[in-house]
Design a protein around this motif. Sequence first.
Motif, PDB file in Angstrom:
ATOM      1  N   THR A 139       0.833  -1.207   0.000  1.00  9.56           N
ATOM      2  CA  THR A 139       0.000   0.000   0.000  1.00  9.56           C
ATOM      3  C   THR A 139       0.858   1.244   0.000  1.00  9.56           C
ATOM      4  O   THR A 139       1.830   1.337   0.755  1.00  9.56           O
ATOM      5  N   LEU A 140       0.489   2.208  -0.830  1.00 11.42           N
ATOM      6  CA  LEU A 140       1.176   3.495  -0.844  1.00 11.42           C
ATOM      7  C   LEU A 140       0.225   4.591  -0.392  1.00 11.42           C
ATOM      8  O   LEU A 140      -0.897   4.691  -0.889  1.00 11.42           O
ATOM      9  N   ILE A 141       0.684   5.403   0.547  1.00 14.33           N
ATOM     10  CA  ILE A 141      -0.083   6.533   1.055  1.00 14.33           C
ATOM     11  C   ILE A 141       0.523   7.813   0.502  1.00 14.33           C
ATOM     12  O   ILE A 141       1.702   8.106   0.736  1.00 14.33           O
ATOM     13  N   GLU A 148      -1.077  16.097   7.584  1.00 14.02           N
ATOM     14  CA  GLU A 148      -1.696  15.666   8.843  1.00 14.02           C
ATOM     15  C   GLU A 148      -2.523  14.401   8.680  1.00 14.02           C
ATOM     16  O   GLU A 148      -2.399  13.462   9.474  1.00 14.02           O
ATOM     17  N   LEU A 149      -3.388  14.342   7.669  1.00 14.48           N
ATOM     18  CA  LEU A 149      -4.203  13.148   7.480  1.00 14.48           C
ATOM     19  C   LEU A 149      -3.343  11.957   7.108  1.00 14.48           C
ATOM     20  O   LEU A 149      -3.484  10.869   7.684  1.00 14.48           O
ATOM     21  N   GLY A 150      -2.451  12.136   6.138  1.00 17.61           N
ATOM     22  CA  GLY A 150      -1.592  11.035   5.717  1.00 17.61           C
ATOM     23  C   GLY A 150      -0.765  10.471   6.858  1.00 17.61           C
ATOM     24  O   GLY A 150      -0.644   9.246   7.008  1.00 17.61           O
ATOM     25  N   SER A 151      -0.220  11.345   7.691  1.00 22.71           N
ATOM     26  CA  SER A 151       0.588  10.901   8.829  1.00 22.71           C
ATOM     27  C   SER A 151      -0.230  10.063   9.806  1.00 22.71           C
ATOM     28  O   SER A 151       0.239   9.039  10.321  1.00 22.71           O
ATOM     29  N   LEU A 152      -1.455  10.506  10.059  1.00 19.59           N
ATOM     30  CA  LEU A 152      -2.320   9.771  10.984  1.00 19.59           C
ATOM     31  C   LEU A 152      -2.677   8.391  10.434  1.00 19.59           C
ATOM     32  O   LEU A 152      -2.673   7.401  11.172  1.00 19.59           O
ATOM     33  N   ILE A 153      -2.993   8.324   9.143  1.00 15.65           N
ATOM     34  CA  ILE A 153      -3.323   7.036   8.530  1.00 15.65           C
ATOM     35  C   ILE A 153      -2.142   6.079   8.649  1.00 15.65           C
ATOM     36  O   ILE A 153      -2.299   4.901   8.999  1.00 15.65           O
ATOM     37  N   ILE A 154      -0.951   6.566   8.363  1.00 14.32           N
ATOM     38  CA  ILE A 154       0.250   5.738   8.447  1.00 14.32           C
ATOM     39  C   ILE A 154       0.453   5.220   9.868  1.00 14.32           C
ATOM     40  O   ILE A 154       0.777   4.042  10.079  1.00 14.32           O
ATOM     41  N   ASN A 155       0.229   6.074  10.856  1.00 20.51           N
ATOM     42  CA  ASN A 155       0.379   5.650  12.255  1.00 20.51           C
ATOM     43  C   ASN A 155      -0.607   4.544  12.608  1.00 20.51           C
ATOM     44  O   ASN A 155      -0.247   3.558  13.269  1.00 20.51           O
TER      45      ASN A 155
END
Length: 295
Positions: A4-6, A12-19
């Motif tokens: 999966t690539l984010i 902010e949203l991308g960082s939270l999803i990755i976490n």
Amino acid sequence: MKKTLITGATGELGSLIINFLNKKNSTSDIAVLVRDTKSKKALQYAAQGFDVRQGDYNDPDSLIKAFKGIEQLFLVSGNDIEARIHQHENVIKSAIENQVEHILYTSTVRKIEDSSSPLFPVVNSHRLTEESIIASGMNYTILRHNLYAEVIPLFIGGKEQILQTKNIFLPSENGKSNFVTRKDLAEAEANILTEPEHHKNKIYKFNGNEALNFEKISRLLSEILKARVTYLSPNINTFESTMKNTGLPSEIIGMLTMFSLGIAAGEFEKEKSDLEIILGRKAQSIKTFLQETYI
């Protein structure tokens, strides 16, 4: 989980999803797209073991290279409204070239799609992107977000400003919004990415569980700050001239006006939501969000 690539990984949203993804999946399954691989955030991702890839929405060649071996792609919408459609087309075409199986896209809720909508520039770019994704032949999941709760302090000011003015000044009339926190959106979307087979070719509406106007928000802030906060909805000319006199840049004034008119028109007042089904719990209340933000 599929490879999966984010995109928008440093946002902010991308960082939270990755976490959230990292709590359930191996870092080796998670690729993150950054414009600058030498940035502090990119270096942190690399140190954590994530697959860091360089790419820019404006550079198709970089995207084609970055998407190699990717099975599912999470496209965080670009924030340049004028360039958004072209940028998203670059992403979609690059994904098709790399035979990406599944694309997920952060879109927006709306009621009116034609040029009569106060938010037409925003809505139209999302609508056209959705149409391109659905026509691409890839499996898709469209994620229609309501307004982020985090825009509230951007629209009305932070704690110091509210305590100084004791006033919310915004031309949104009595319009209500089902605000939703980025954290809740990110957790739901990480859940989808972890089990994508259940979410193929679906469109989800992600709204908060309560519709609030700024009069209600003023009352909540009065309680939280222990100071009477009032709400005033001026006409557009008064609002724009007042904001101009404070030295606010014209592009910011335009953005506030556009979204205020959209709120007033009921664009963000929604009864149905898929968010809590995907989360498996209640979404955070706006009262709790305001308490955390304005303490």
